[in-house]
Write a protein that holds these residues in place. Sequence first.
Motif: not given
Length: 332
Positions: A56-61
């Motif tokens: 799992e990973a998060t994408l901050r945009w």
Amino acid sequence: REVVMDPPDLCQLPALHCWPGDGGRFLTQPLVFTRDPETGRGNCGMYRVQLFGRDEATLRWRPDSGGARHQAAWADRREAMPVAIVLGGDPAAIYAACAPLPDGADELALAGWLRRRPLATMPCLTNELAVPATAEFVIEGLVEPGARRMEGPFGNHRGGYDPAAPAALLRVTAITHRQNPLFPATITGPPPMESGYLAKLSERLSLALLQVDFPQIVDINMPMETIFHGVTLLAVRRQRDGDIAQLARDLWGRKPFNGAKLLLFVDEETDVQDARGCFWRAINRVDAQRDLLRDGQRLAIDATGLTGKPLILDPAVKALICRRWAEYGLDV
């Protein structure tokens, strides 16, 4: 794709925990590939990625970014959005991912133009996205509609931490890499940092594009100390009263100047690379009632006009000093 990690495990990547207060390990130089579900047009952006466990990973945009728009479009269709995260590869592609391009521009086309030849791509294993063939690592995954997880805190270039906030959650479907791969990373923090030199490259490249639309602009400078897009110094040819105010409004409407807190305009003979001289001029020779333009929290200063006669060294005295300098015995 010389090695396929089976099963995929983000814990095997040497991602950085940069600052003591960071919320975990981050990929700090990722090229994040997405595409529009309707048009198929792709986007490549350098967005912050935090790793959580094996898959799992998060994408901050930012809400106005290409990645965010694509995520919203896939969510409207109630479909999972395919994502590919590339690490390493051609430096031109790494630069293009963080370049302040107009909406809809093709980042890989810019990379090809910089290289003077097209950038070779290859398909991912688990989705239809195409990624640079020279990548060191490729992380593939899906963002389900509405899937989010708390991300951060993260130490940023302003000298503090971005607070923890919800971000898009990526579930990893595949990880591939080259034999003996190189793992790219950078550290974000107060300038000067590596990102500052990428920004200075954007400054030089964007000047030529800027002059197509605004030929009165002679040169620009985005000082590192102002975090690149925070302040822009511009040398311009002033043509008539009011044109500087209009130019400021036009620039605030386009990247990368839409985030500028200060636009400082000086005349074409002033060296904008001498930031100290520009700020001296702005503070000491500007009429606050006449030369300031406010737009919400943004400010433009018109320092193109001078009040009174400027101080200029007498050319004859200067020539005399230069001619006789050796006689004075001053070792400087």
